[in-house]
Design a protein around this motif. Structure first.
Motif, PDB file in Angstrom:
ATOM      1  N   ASP A 170     -34.930  31.481 -26.446  1.00  0.00           N
ATOM      2  CA  ASP A 170     -36.294  31.753 -25.978  1.00  0.00           C
ATOM      3  C   ASP A 170     -36.983  32.778 -26.861  1.00  0.00           C
ATOM      4  N   TRP A 171     -36.246  33.806 -27.267  1.00  0.00           N
ATOM      5  CA  TRP A 171     -36.842  34.848 -28.108  1.00  0.00           C
ATOM      6  C   TRP A 171     -37.254  34.270 -29.465  1.00  0.00           C
ATOM      7  N   LYS A 215     -31.272  33.175 -23.830  1.00  0.00           N
ATOM      8  CA  LYS A 215     -32.168  34.314 -24.065  1.00  0.00           C
ATOM      9  C   LYS A 215     -32.532  34.407 -25.546  1.00  0.00           C
ATOM     10  N   ILE A 228     -33.322  42.236 -26.390  1.00  0.00           N
ATOM     11  CA  ILE A 228     -33.170  41.711 -25.040  1.00  0.00           C
ATOM     12  C   ILE A 228     -32.333  42.707 -24.262  1.00  0.00           C
ATOM     13  N   ILE A 255     -25.559  34.539 -23.640  1.00  0.00           N
ATOM     14  CA  ILE A 255     -26.939  34.959 -23.925  1.00  0.00           C
ATOM     15  C   ILE A 255     -27.653  33.967 -24.837  1.00  0.00           C
TER      16      ILE A 255
END
Length: 141
Positions: free
Chosen positions: A26-27, A23, A8, A20
């Motif tokens: 989601d990853w 993020k 990311i 984070i």
């Protein structure tokens, strides 16, 4: 066993802790990881990764103040390495104190963080920077 790698990217606004967690969540979802282990490594020497409380912003401010006291800014009068500015060597020291890697268990596709925990990139330089976090998840299918 299945594994995925990726990264990311984010731009930091300057010193501070940037959440984070979303993020990373989601990853992991995009990888289809279920039960396994997520490894994160920030690819820089003047910022770090940490898991910390995500409820009271005073915790993050107090951490900033405490680490500034442990590794204060300084030029050549304080540090031998000062060619990149008075915040650079302090940033390297702060990174050593807080670390660049995290390993987080994943169960049912979710990071096993505590109720009040978030994952943060901790920018130690005075100016914002482009930062990259390398990711690796090893999971059962």
């Amino acid at each position: 066993m299945r594994q995925s790698t990726g990264e990311i990217q984010l731009a930091t606004p300057g010193p501070g802790l940037i959440d984070i967690t979303a993020k990373l969540r989601d990853w992991i979802a995009r990888q289809g990881a279920t039960d396994g282990l997520l490894t994160c490594m920030v690819r820089h020497t003047s910022c770090s990764l940490t898991i910390q409380e995500n409820a009271d912003p005073d915790v993050l401010r107090d951490l900033q103040d405490a680490i500034a006291g442990l590794a204060p800014h300084g030029g050549r009068e304080t540090y031998r390495h000062a060619s990149e500015g008075p915040d650079d060597m302090a940033a390297h020291i702060r990174t050593v104190l807080s670390g660049v890697t995290l390993s987080i268990p994943v169960t049912d596709g979710r990071m096993m963080l505590g109720t009040w925990q978030g994952v943060y990139l901790w920018e130690h330089r005075d100016r914002g920077r482009e930062r990259s976090v390398a990711l690796h998840v090893l999971s059962e299918d």
